[in-house]
Design an enzyme around this catalytic site. Structure first.
Site, PDB file in Angstrom:
ATOM      1  N   SER A 118       0.856  -1.191   0.000  1.00 45.00           N
ATOM      2  CA  SER A 118       0.000   0.000   0.000  1.00 45.00           C
ATOM      3  C   SER A 118       0.896   1.247   0.000  1.00 45.00           C
ATOM      4  O   SER A 118       2.114   1.147   0.172  1.00 45.00           O
ATOM      5  CB  SER A 118      -0.873  -0.016   1.248  1.00 45.00           C
TER       6      SER A 118
ATOM      7  N   ARG B  72       9.337   1.283   2.706  1.00 44.70           N
ATOM      8  CA  ARG B  72      10.425   0.508   2.078  1.00 44.70           C
ATOM      9  C   ARG B  72      11.324   1.437   1.248  1.00 44.70           C
ATOM     10  O   ARG B  72      12.539   1.314   1.259  1.00 44.70           O
ATOM     11  CB  ARG B  72       9.853  -0.578   1.174  1.00 44.70           C
TER      12      ARG B  72
ATOM     13  N   LYS C 203      -6.615 -10.780  -3.072  1.00 45.26           N
ATOM     14  CA  LYS C 203      -6.035 -11.069  -1.749  1.00 45.26           C
ATOM     15  C   LYS C 203      -6.622 -10.160  -0.688  1.00 45.26           C
ATOM     16  O   LYS C 203      -6.852  -8.967  -0.938  1.00 45.26           O
ATOM     17  CB  LYS C 203      -4.519 -10.865  -1.805  1.00 45.26           C
TER      18      LYS C 203
ATOM     19  N   GLU D 156      -5.805 -14.545   3.478  1.00 46.65           N
ATOM     20  CA  GLU D 156      -4.536 -14.388   4.199  1.00 46.65           C
ATOM     21  C   GLU D 156      -4.698 -13.974   5.661  1.00 46.65           C
ATOM     22  O   GLU D 156      -4.771 -12.785   5.972  1.00 46.65           O
ATOM     23  CB  GLU D 156      -3.642 -13.353   3.492  1.00 46.65           C
TER      24      GLU D 156
ATOM     25  N   LYS E  82      -3.225 -18.211   2.275  1.00 50.28           N
ATOM     26  CA  LYS E  82      -1.898 -17.601   2.395  1.00 50.28           C
ATOM     27  C   LYS E  82      -1.643 -17.338   3.871  1.00 50.28           C
ATOM     28  O   LYS E  82      -2.433 -16.657   4.536  1.00 50.28           O
ATOM     29  CB  LYS E  82      -1.836 -16.290   1.610  1.00 50.28           C
TER      30      LYS E  82
ATOM     31  N   SER F 212       6.294 -14.055   3.670  1.00 46.76           N
ATOM     32  CA  SER F 212       7.604 -14.125   4.319  1.00 46.76           C
ATOM     33  C   SER F 212       7.598 -13.410   5.665  1.00 46.76           C
ATOM     34  O   SER F 212       8.382 -13.755   6.553  1.00 46.76           O
ATOM     35  CB  SER F 212       8.722 -13.613   3.410  1.00 46.76           C
ATOM     36  N   GLY F 213       6.738 -12.416   5.839  1.00 47.44           N
ATOM     37  CA  GLY F 213       6.475 -11.860   7.154  1.00 47.44           C
ATOM     38  C   GLY F 213       7.615 -11.167   7.879  1.00 47.44           C
ATOM     39  O   GLY F 213       7.547 -11.022   9.092  1.00 47.44           O
ATOM     40  N   GLY F 214       8.670 -10.780   7.151  1.00 52.36           N
ATOM     41  CA  GLY F 214       9.776 -10.096   7.816  1.00 52.36           C
ATOM     42  C   GLY F 214      10.992 -10.988   8.023  1.00 52.36           C
ATOM     43  O   GLY F 214      12.013 -10.544   8.566  1.00 52.36           O
TER      44      GLY F 214
ATOM     45  N   SER G 221       4.498 -16.945  -1.577  1.00 54.17           N
ATOM     46  CA  SER G 221       3.845 -15.719  -2.057  1.00 54.17           C
ATOM     47  C   SER G 221       4.537 -14.591  -1.306  1.00 54.17           C
ATOM     48  O   SER G 221       3.942 -13.921  -0.476  1.00 54.17           O
ATOM     49  CB  SER G 221       2.348 -15.758  -1.752  1.00 54.17           C
TER      50      SER G 221
ATOM     51  N   ARG H 296       8.640  -9.153   0.780  1.00 52.77           N
ATOM     52  CA  ARG H 296      10.007  -8.744   1.144  1.00 52.77           C
ATOM     53  C   ARG H 296      11.067  -9.779   0.795  1.00 52.77           C
ATOM     54  O   ARG H 296      12.148  -9.432   0.348  1.00 52.77           O
ATOM     55  CB  ARG H 296      10.056  -8.409   2.639  1.00 52.77           C
TER      56      ARG H 296
HETATM   57  P1  13P Z   1       5.805 -10.406   2.945  1.00 52.82           P
HETATM   58  O1  13P Z   1       6.277 -11.660   2.236  1.00 52.82           O
HETATM   59  O2  13P Z   1       6.738  -9.262   2.846  1.00 52.82           O
HETATM   60  O3  13P Z   1       5.325 -10.717   4.342  1.00 52.82           O
HETATM   61  O4  13P Z   1       4.509  -9.898   2.151  1.00 52.82           O
HETATM   62  C1  13P Z   1       3.587 -10.810   1.703  1.00 52.82           C
HETATM   63  C2  13P Z   1       2.245 -10.227   1.717  1.00 52.82           C
HETATM   64  O5  13P Z   1       1.548 -10.257   0.727  1.00 52.82           O
HETATM   65  C3  13P Z   1       1.739  -9.626   2.959  1.00 52.82           C
HETATM   66  O6  13P Z   1       0.375  -9.319   2.822  1.00 52.82           O
END
Ligand code: 13P
Length: 348
Positions: A27, A34, A137, A178, A220, A262-264, A290, A293
């Site tokens: 967003s 970033r 999503k 997700e 997800k 990946s979540g960080g 998916s 980062r």
């Molecule tokens: P990350 O892999 O950076 O967590 O982002 C994936 C994503 O779509 C978060 O909504």
């Protein structure tokens, strides 16, 4: 083809062997954050140029089946003329769209969140489909607190995810449902497994009540990991075991695939853990990535907003995409990580 066949075939195409999704749906506040890390001005043109460089990375379609776009991007044109979704479709990559409007504080439950975006969603979905999206999503955010997540948080988020998914299937687009369990905190891996289990149970119950067809959606979510500040970090095989144990218990086998955020996590550990999970095999659903980062970090660092760095940025993304593609097959290792210089450059 019936509408259900269309959903199932899109889900199947997104789960093509050795391929995963690129989440490029940050967003305005998130992409701004970033970019700021590399002093890149958060202008519309910089966001356009950055996404175009990602999507035109040579050979991307060999490892990426679909890209999740943001509202601004799905409406943008590339420097060569076609729209972003047209560019992706031309490369054999399925365009998708983030349709939630972000997470906000849940009233009366400090530290917990719920996600906005159901108002007017039916109309927005119809427009996104016209613009070329074939999947959607919605992200729900679940924080692990001392006493949380609260029941109110799980039920509000499960209900919105289910309504989103039902509306998306009605519009002929595959919902990527997700629920993200945040890594923030010092909790043990077992606590993450417990919270993820409780979350998934609520989400699938709500999806069922809302008559979402499991064969026409994807889940997800994150890997089962200890909190970032937990003194005892888990090895890759422990992560794989906990993740698969949790999914086996709570994810119906009629769901065709589970894709990981990946979540960080840093890029390399995310790929290593993906490899450990996917290497186990014998699961009823397909598993793939998916990542946002963990696919883009090195690429953005290489680009820094400088046109002369486009080739280096594309090389970085191409490398991560290939590494994750191998991880999905359980064939990733240190040798692959250090071996650079596959096909580089731009398709355009
Ligand atoms: P990350 O892999 O950076 O967590 O982002 C994936 C994503 O779509 C978060 O909504």
């Amino acid at each position: 083809m019936s509408p259900l066949d269309t959903l199932e075939s899109t889900a199947h195409a997104l789960l093509a062997p050795g391929k995963g999704l690129l989440a490029a749906d940050e967003s305005f506040p998130t992409i701004g954050k970033r970019f700021k890390a590399f002093d890149i001005p958060p202008t519309e043109e910089n966001r356009r140029a950055y996404r175009e460089l990602l999507f035109t990375t040579r050979g991307l379609g060999e490892s990426i089946s679909g890209v999740i776009l943001f509202d601004e991007t799905i409406r943008q044109r590339t420097s060569k003329g076609p729209s972003m979704p047209e560019l992706l479709a031309g490369l054999g990559i399925i365009p998708g769209i983030k349709v939630d409007l972000g997470a906000v504080p849940l009233p009366a439950f400090p530290g917990e969140k719920f996600t906005l975006g159901l108002d007017g969603l039916r109309e927005r979905l119809a427009e996104y489909r016209r613009l070329g999206a074939r999947f959607t999503k919605w992200r729900a955010v679940i924080a692990i607190g001392e006493n949380g997540p609260a029941d109110a948080c799980l039920s509000a988020n499960a209900q919105s995810l289910a309504l989103f998914a039902a509306l998306s299937q009605e519009a002929g687009m595959v919902p990527v449902v997700e629920p993200e369990i945040l890594m923030d905190g010092a909790h043990e891996i077992g606590r993450c497994e417990e919270v993820a289990g409780a979350t998934l149970a609520r989400v699938f119950e709500a999806l069922n009540v809302q008559r979402v067809v499991p064969g026409g959606m994807l889940l997800k979510t994150g890997m089962i990991l200890p909190g970032e500040e937990c003194p005892r970090q888990a090895g890759d095989s422990e992560v794989a075991e906990a993740t698969l144990r949790c999914f086996r218990k709570y994810v119906p086998s009629a769901v065709p695939g589970i894709v990981f955020l990946s979540g960080g996590q840093d890029e390399v550990p995310a790929t290593r853990r993906l490899n450990a999970i996917c290497g186990v095999g014998g699961t009823p659903w397909k598993l793939t990535f998916s990542f946002g980062r963990a696919l883009q970090d090195s690429a953005m660092k290489a680009w820094k907003g400088v046109p002369g760095n486009v080739a280096a940025a594309q090389e970085a993304l191409g490398h991560r995409a290939r590494c994750n593609s191998l991880a999905v097959r359980g064939s990733y290792g240190e040798r692959v990580e250090t071996e650079r210089g596959g096909k580089t450059g731009s398709t355009a």
